[in-house]
Design a protein around this motif. Structure first.
Motif, PDB file in Angstrom:
ATOM      1  N   MET A 102       0.835  -1.202   0.000  1.00  0.00           N
ATOM      2  CA  MET A 102       0.000   0.000   0.000  1.00  0.00           C
ATOM      3  C   MET A 102       0.868   1.250   0.000  1.00  0.00           C
ATOM      4  SD  MET A 102      -2.499   1.427   2.963  1.00  0.00           S
ATOM      5  CE  MET A 102      -1.566   2.916   3.327  1.00  0.00           C
ATOM      6  N   LYS A 103       0.562   2.173  -0.907  1.00  0.00           N
ATOM      7  CA  LYS A 103       1.293   3.434  -0.911  1.00  0.00           C
ATOM      8  C   LYS A 103       0.817   4.325   0.236  1.00  0.00           C
ATOM      9  CE  LYS A 103       2.335   3.506  -5.838  1.00  0.00           C
ATOM     10  NZ  LYS A 103       2.202   4.247  -7.117  1.00  0.00           N
ATOM     11  N   PRO A 104       1.686   5.177   0.767  1.00  0.00           N
ATOM     12  CA  PRO A 104       1.270   6.066   1.867  1.00  0.00           C
ATOM     13  C   PRO A 104       0.064   6.926   1.477  1.00  0.00           C
ATOM     14  CG  PRO A 104       3.647   6.117   1.578  1.00  0.00           C
ATOM     15  CD  PRO A 104       3.098   5.360   0.409  1.00  0.00           C
ATOM     16  N   ILE A 105      -0.737   7.260   2.474  1.00  0.00           N
ATOM     17  CA  ILE A 105      -1.840   8.207   2.309  1.00  0.00           C
ATOM     18  C   ILE A 105      -1.415   9.509   2.975  1.00  0.00           C
ATOM     19  CG2 ILE A 105      -4.251   8.724   2.836  1.00  0.00           C
ATOM     20  CD1 ILE A 105      -4.748   5.707   3.008  1.00  0.00           C
ATOM     21  N   LEU A 106      -1.462  10.600   2.224  1.00  0.00           N
ATOM     22  CA  LEU A 106      -1.128  11.918   2.769  1.00  0.00           C
ATOM     23  C   LEU A 106      -2.422  12.639   3.121  1.00  0.00           C
ATOM     24  CD1 LEU A 106       1.484  11.031   1.353  1.00  0.00           C
ATOM     25  CD2 LEU A 106       1.829  13.406   0.668  1.00  0.00           C
ATOM     26  N   VAL A 107      -2.517  13.094   4.351  1.00  0.00           N
ATOM     27  CA  VAL A 107      -3.723  13.763   4.838  1.00  0.00           C
ATOM     28  C   VAL A 107      -3.350  15.181   5.243  1.00  0.00           C
ATOM     29  CG1 VAL A 107      -5.648  13.663   6.453  1.00  0.00           C
ATOM     30  CG2 VAL A 107      -4.567  11.533   5.671  1.00  0.00           C
ATOM     31  N   ILE A 108      -4.020  16.156   4.639  1.00  0.00           N
ATOM     32  CA  ILE A 108      -3.645  17.559   4.823  1.00  0.00           C
ATOM     33  C   ILE A 108      -4.833  18.359   5.362  1.00  0.00           C
ATOM     34  CG2 ILE A 108      -2.854  19.652   3.648  1.00  0.00           C
ATOM     35  CD1 ILE A 108      -2.258  16.579   1.725  1.00  0.00           C
ATOM     36  N   ARG A 109      -4.575  19.148   6.404  1.00  0.00           N
ATOM     37  CA  ARG A 109      -5.619  20.061   6.877  1.00  0.00           C
ATOM     38  C   ARG A 109      -5.614  21.316   6.003  1.00  0.00           C
ATOM     39  NH1 ARG A 109      -6.351  23.338  12.605  1.00  0.00           N
ATOM     40  NH2 ARG A 109      -8.416  24.169  12.083  1.00  0.00           N
ATOM     41  N   HIS A 110      -6.792  21.880   5.805  1.00  0.00           N
ATOM     42  CA  HIS A 110      -6.905  23.120   5.026  1.00  0.00           C
ATOM     43  C   HIS A 110      -6.091  24.241   5.653  1.00  0.00           C
ATOM     44  CE1 HIS A 110      -9.479  25.094   7.985  1.00  0.00           C
ATOM     45  NE2 HIS A 110     -10.156  23.961   8.076  1.00  0.00           N
ATOM     46  N   ALA A 111      -5.745  25.226   4.856  1.00  0.00           N
ATOM     47  CA  ALA A 111      -5.003  26.403   5.313  1.00  0.00           C
ATOM     48  C   ALA A 111      -5.948  27.386   6.016  1.00  0.00           C
ATOM     49  CB  ALA A 111      -4.307  27.060   4.127  1.00  0.00           C
ATOM     50  N   GLU A 112      -5.419  28.551   6.393  1.00  0.00           N
ATOM     51  CA  GLU A 112      -6.173  29.501   7.214  1.00  0.00           C
ATOM     52  C   GLU A 112      -7.437  29.989   6.505  1.00  0.00           C
ATOM     53  OE1 GLU A 112      -4.428  32.878   9.827  1.00  0.00           O
ATOM     54  OE2 GLU A 112      -5.055  33.808   7.947  1.00  0.00           O
ATOM     55  N   PRO A 113      -8.603  29.815   7.126  1.00  0.00           N
ATOM     56  CA  PRO A 113      -9.862  30.259   6.524  1.00  0.00           C
ATOM     57  C   PRO A 113     -10.301  31.624   7.041  1.00  0.00           C
ATOM     58  CG  PRO A 113     -10.360  28.826   8.342  1.00  0.00           C
ATOM     59  CD  PRO A 113      -8.845  28.980   8.313  1.00  0.00           C
ATOM     60  N   THR A 114     -11.236  32.231   6.353  1.00  0.00           N
ATOM     61  CA  THR A 114     -11.707  33.557   6.754  1.00  0.00           C
ATOM     62  C   THR A 114     -12.503  33.534   8.033  1.00  0.00           C
ATOM     63  OG1 THR A 114     -13.638  33.272   5.322  1.00  0.00           O
ATOM     64  CG2 THR A 114     -11.754  34.454   4.402  1.00  0.00           C
ATOM     65  N   ASP A 115     -12.959  32.369   8.505  1.00  0.00           N
ATOM     66  CA  ASP A 115     -13.754  32.314   9.732  1.00  0.00           C
ATOM     67  C   ASP A 115     -12.913  32.017  10.959  1.00  0.00           C
ATOM     68  OD1 ASP A 115     -13.104  29.645   9.602  1.00  0.00           O
ATOM     69  OD2 ASP A 115     -15.136  28.928   9.986  1.00  0.00           O
ATOM     70  N   CYS A 116     -11.561  32.062  10.852  1.00  0.00           N
ATOM     71  CA  CYS A 116     -10.717  31.603  11.958  1.00  0.00           C
ATOM     72  C   CYS A 116     -10.840  32.484  13.192  1.00  0.00           C
ATOM     73  CB  CYS A 116      -9.259  31.507  11.515  1.00  0.00           C
ATOM     74  SG  CYS A 116      -8.522  33.091  11.092  1.00  0.00           S
ATOM     75  N   SER A 149      -1.181  21.561   7.785  1.00  0.00           N
ATOM     76  CA  SER A 149      -0.244  20.525   8.227  1.00  0.00           C
ATOM     77  C   SER A 149      -0.422  19.238   7.440  1.00  0.00           C
ATOM     78  CB  SER A 149      -0.427  20.243   9.724  1.00  0.00           C
ATOM     79  OG  SER A 149      -1.713  19.720   9.984  1.00  0.00           O
ATOM     80  N   LEU A 150       0.616  18.420   7.479  1.00  0.00           N
ATOM     81  CA  LEU A 150       0.680  17.185   6.707  1.00  0.00           C
ATOM     82  C   LEU A 150       0.774  15.992   7.660  1.00  0.00           C
ATOM     83  CD1 LEU A 150       1.137  15.661   3.967  1.00  0.00           C
ATOM     84  CD2 LEU A 150       3.572  16.133   4.284  1.00  0.00           C
ATOM     85  N   GLN A 151      -0.053  14.980   7.398  1.00  0.00           N
ATOM     86  CA  GLN A 151      -0.014  13.708   8.116  1.00  0.00           C
ATOM     87  C   GLN A 151       0.261  12.604   7.096  1.00  0.00           C
ATOM     88  OE1 GLN A 151      -1.146  16.421  10.662  1.00  0.00           O
ATOM     89  NE2 GLN A 151      -2.401  16.247   8.845  1.00  0.00           N
ATOM     90  N   VAL A 152       1.102  11.638   7.428  1.00  0.00           N
ATOM     91  CA  VAL A 152       1.435  10.569   6.500  1.00  0.00           C
ATOM     92  C   VAL A 152       1.112   9.227   7.148  1.00  0.00           C
ATOM     93  CG1 VAL A 152       3.224   9.470   5.107  1.00  0.00           C
ATOM     94  CG2 VAL A 152       3.261  11.952   5.454  1.00  0.00           C
ATOM     95  N   LEU A 153       0.210   8.480   6.517  1.00  0.00           N
ATOM     96  CA  LEU A 153      -0.193   7.156   6.980  1.00  0.00           C
ATOM     97  C   LEU A 153       0.446   6.120   6.061  1.00  0.00           C
ATOM     98  CD1 LEU A 153      -4.058   7.812   7.218  1.00  0.00           C
ATOM     99  CD2 LEU A 153      -2.258   8.663   8.733  1.00  0.00           C
ATOM    100  N   ARG A 190       4.314  10.641   9.864  1.00  0.00           N
ATOM    101  CA  ARG A 190       4.383  12.044  10.262  1.00  0.00           C
ATOM    102  C   ARG A 190       3.010  12.518  10.732  1.00  0.00           C
ATOM    103  NH1 ARG A 190       6.782  14.502   4.947  1.00  0.00           N
ATOM    104  NH2 ARG A 190       6.688  12.334   4.267  1.00  0.00           N
ATOM    105  N   VAL A 191       3.008  13.387  11.721  1.00  0.00           N
ATOM    106  CA  VAL A 191       1.786  14.016  12.211  1.00  0.00           C
ATOM    107  C   VAL A 191       2.060  15.491  12.440  1.00  0.00           C
ATOM    108  CG1 VAL A 191       0.033  14.081  14.027  1.00  0.00           C
ATOM    109  CG2 VAL A 191       1.000  11.894  13.331  1.00  0.00           C
ATOM    110  N   ASN A 192       1.175  16.344  11.979  1.00  0.00           N
ATOM    111  CA  ASN A 192       1.268  17.788  12.195  1.00  0.00           C
ATOM    112  C   ASN A 192       2.590  18.357  11.666  1.00  0.00           C
ATOM    113  OD1 ASN A 192      -0.067  20.114  13.107  1.00  0.00           O
ATOM    114  ND2 ASN A 192       1.122  20.129  14.998  1.00  0.00           N
TER     115      ASN A 192
END
Length: 207
Positions: A1-15, A181-185, A196-198
């Motif tokens: 299985m290839k790694p899964i990269l999970v990324i949180r969105h960048a800064e939003p206008t509602d922050c 941020s980037l997470q790698v499963l 990797r986490v955060n």
């Protein structure tokens, strides 16, 4: 299985809203767009020549975070509402309307709804984990990049690690998942691993 990269969105206008606005479809700030560009530059280097696909929440802040990466890698973005944040029942309301409800209980439990239109914690986790199971088992051999939200990514990490939950459907472990941020499963020696986490080194490198 290839790694899964999970990324949180960048800064939003509602922050700056000190209330739950999970399904409000806000865009990125200018700073958020710069964060997304930094992420894209890094992923373009790391994944050069690697067959990839991009799956994103259909909310703008996630999709706009994915767009520079998609452009850099020459990919299309497949969006799905399954990767949206926890539905606390306050979507499609103005900030003023949302603030009228901030005194209500907003923490989801296994079977209790924080708002009549909200999901339970079990429903939320089921939506996220179900989406990830389908992505994991759909036979697509490309590396998967998932763009989502804080709570959704926390659920993805709990799903990946198969964490046990208590009677309120909470885990005993939490994760820092900051903006862009980037997470790698990945699988390691036949076991599920978090490589990797955060990871926000791409933001630090850009100052």
């Amino acid at each position: 299985m290839k790694p899964i990269l999970v990324i949180r969105h960048a800064e939003p206008t509602d922050c700056s809203w000190n209330v739950g606005t999970h399904w409000v479809d806000c865009a990125l700030t200018e700073r958020g767009r710069r964060q997304a560009d930094c992420l894209a530059e890094r992923l373009a280097k790391d994944l050069s020549g690697v067959p990839c696909r991009i799956i994103s929440s259909d909310l703008r802040r996630a999709r706009q975070t994915a767009e520079p990466t998609a452009q850099a890698l020459g990919l299309e973005i497949v969006t799905t509402p399954e990767l949206r944040e926890y539905h606390n029942g306050y979507n499609d309301r103005s900030e003023e309307e949302i603030r009228r409800f901030v005194e209500e209980e907003t923490q989801p439990t296994r079977d209790l709804r924080a708002h009549p239109q909200a999901e339970t914690a079990q429903e939320f986790y089921g939506r996220i984990s179900g989406c990830m199971e389908r992505l994991l088992n759909d036979g697509d051999e490309r590396q998967t990049l998932v763009f989502a939200h804080f709570g959704a990514i926390s659920s993805i990490l709990a799903w990946w690690l198969q964490l046990e939950r208590d009677e309120k459907f909470n885990t005993r472990i939490s994760f820092d998942v900051t903006l862009a941020s980037l997470q790698v499963l990945k699988m390691r020696f036949g076991k599920r691993s978090l490589e990797r986490v955060n990871d926000t080194s791409h933001l630090y490198a850009a100052g």
